[in-house]
Design a protein around this motif. Sequence first.
Motif, mmCIF file in Angstrom:
data_model
loop_
_atom_site.group_PDB
_atom_site.id
_atom_site.type_symbol
_atom_site.label_atom_id
_atom_site.label_comp_id
_atom_site.label_asym_id
_atom_site.label_seq_id
_atom_site.Cartn_x
_atom_site.Cartn_y
_atom_site.Cartn_z
ATOM 1 N N TYR A 178 4.480 9.675 9.109
ATOM 2 C CA TYR A 178 3.550 9.254 8.429
ATOM 3 C C TYR A 178 4.198 9.562 6.434
ATOM 4 C CZ TYR A 178 1.561 6.406 11.829
ATOM 5 O OH TYR A 178 1.287 5.562 13.084
ATOM 6 N N PRO A 198 -6.667 10.519 5.372
ATOM 7 C CA PRO A 198 -7.316 10.234 5.986
ATOM 8 C C PRO A 198 -7.777 11.345 7.008
ATOM 9 C CG PRO A 198 -5.229 8.880 6.440
ATOM 10 C CD PRO A 198 -5.718 9.778 5.454
ATOM 11 N N VAL A 256 -1.769 16.323 -2.586
ATOM 12 C CA VAL A 256 -0.682 15.126 -2.485
ATOM 13 C C VAL A 256 -0.525 14.358 -3.089
ATOM 14 C CG1 VAL A 256 -2.310 14.798 -0.249
ATOM 15 C CG2 VAL A 256 -3.116 13.679 -1.986
ATOM 16 N N PRO A 270 0.631 12.152 1.842
ATOM 17 C CA PRO A 270 -0.126 11.642 1.536
ATOM 18 C C PRO A 270 -0.980 10.760 2.373
ATOM 19 C CG PRO A 270 1.391 11.396 -0.330
ATOM 20 C CD PRO A 270 2.537 12.386 1.269
ATOM 21 N N ARG A 271 0.137 9.945 2.930
ATOM 22 C CA ARG A 271 -0.531 8.975 3.725
ATOM 23 C C ARG A 271 -0.783 9.391 5.300
ATOM 24 N NH1 ARG A 271 3.474 4.163 5.369
ATOM 25 N NH2 ARG A 271 2.029 3.756 6.952
ATOM 26 N N ALA A 272 -1.217 10.514 5.532
ATOM 27 C CA ALA A 272 -1.512 11.208 7.028
ATOM 28 C C ALA A 272 -2.614 12.646 6.591
ATOM 29 C CB ALA A 272 0.090 11.847 7.616
ATOM 30 N N PRO A 319 8.520 10.369 5.041
ATOM 31 C CA PRO A 319 7.913 9.753 6.765
ATOM 32 C C PRO A 319 9.269 9.295 7.268
ATOM 33 C CG PRO A 319 7.602 8.142 4.945
ATOM 34 C CD PRO A 319 8.128 9.052 4.329
ATOM 35 N N ARG A 374 4.876 13.895 -2.614
ATOM 36 C CA ARG A 374 5.450 12.569 -2.573
ATOM 37 C C ARG A 374 6.902 13.164 -2.083
ATOM 38 N NH1 ARG A 374 5.041 11.079 -7.093
ATOM 39 N NH2 ARG A 374 4.032 12.275 -8.973
#
Length: 409
Positions: A74, A82, A191, A77-79, A201, A197
Amino acid sequence: MSASYARVLRIPHARRAFTTALLGRLSYGVVPLSVLLAVTRASGSYAVAGAVMALFGATVVVLAPARAALIDRYGPPRALVPMLAAYILLLALLTVAVWRPGAPPVLLGALTTLAGACVPPLGPTMRTVWGRLTEGDKALLQRAYSLDGVAEELLFVSGPLLVGVLVGVAAPVVGIVVGAALMVAGTAGFVRSPAVRAVPPAGSSASSARGDRGGRRVLGRVRRPVVAAAAVGLALGVLDLLVVVFAEAHRHGGASVAWVLAALSAGSAAGGMLNGAVDWRVPAPTRLALLTLGLGLALLGAGLAPGIGTLALVMAGAGFFVSPAVTTAYLIADDAVAPEARTRAGAWVNTAVNAGSTGGTAAAGALAGQLPVAVCFAVTGGVVAVTAVATMTKGARGRGALRGGAAVV
């Protein structure tokens, strides 16, 4: 700082990504010790504290490749966001649970286990970023990994020192809060870095799906550096306890133990910086085997040291091989897989070091009660040396596949 390391830090956006990652990684040296002290105080039991920390360490180590796979799939940043949110929430709940004595051991174990499962893997992710920033320049990547490894080792030394300062003026639970704050600040800055960035992914395309199936073979592609890294971790885990046993046998106090382990870290830092500054002509697989062999031979004679001062010198020599060996293992793992699997490959090496260290500590505890300390050192050195020879043999047989075959995602 040599020109080569200055060149690493002059890469566009490298300094921002590196410093923020280090800020977050400082939390790795602060949170575990703070949790141990806080749980001990809240439960009133060393057994409970030990069990809780074992669960925490187990999920951190065992699930590291799974967290790295999420980073690859992913993107950072997206992983990471969370993971960070879940980790901080669990640390907050743990802080509340240990604020006053009497917390149920089951609750403490559950919270620490879940927290360990969510630790953001900033180290493996930063190494993936280094791979993209150096753009295929192997010499520059070696310097970047060496710089990263030495900095990380210094963080693991300074983290407990920071906890020592904190517990001198406040309750241990404050250390958990400080560690959480460091992780939030470091990860948030990391991130947002342009270098982070820019890491794409793997996504969910058809080629990515094929990569996911191939991902089951990532460990097979990096088996040689993983085995060598496990041997290095085993040595480190054994040394932590054997140095204590040696000091007691020679009637020295705890301060002498700290100096010996500091010599080990100093040797490792010096070896790491030198390793990164040299343009090696020897292939990385051969270099890894020789470095691991050097560590094993140093340990073979460590138990023959006549006193604590001599042991400190031997440990500095042994440490000289540690950081270069781990750095070289990362380089081989990075080269064995496609860019979309770099985080997983690095995570397997990192997991091997941690698992080897845990196993080494357990093995040392069993051996130290049955054998003289000199024999324990010799057994450890022998195991590391045999592992080095085995990896060299496998490397000779598998070199063609490593260089000529298609990389596995």
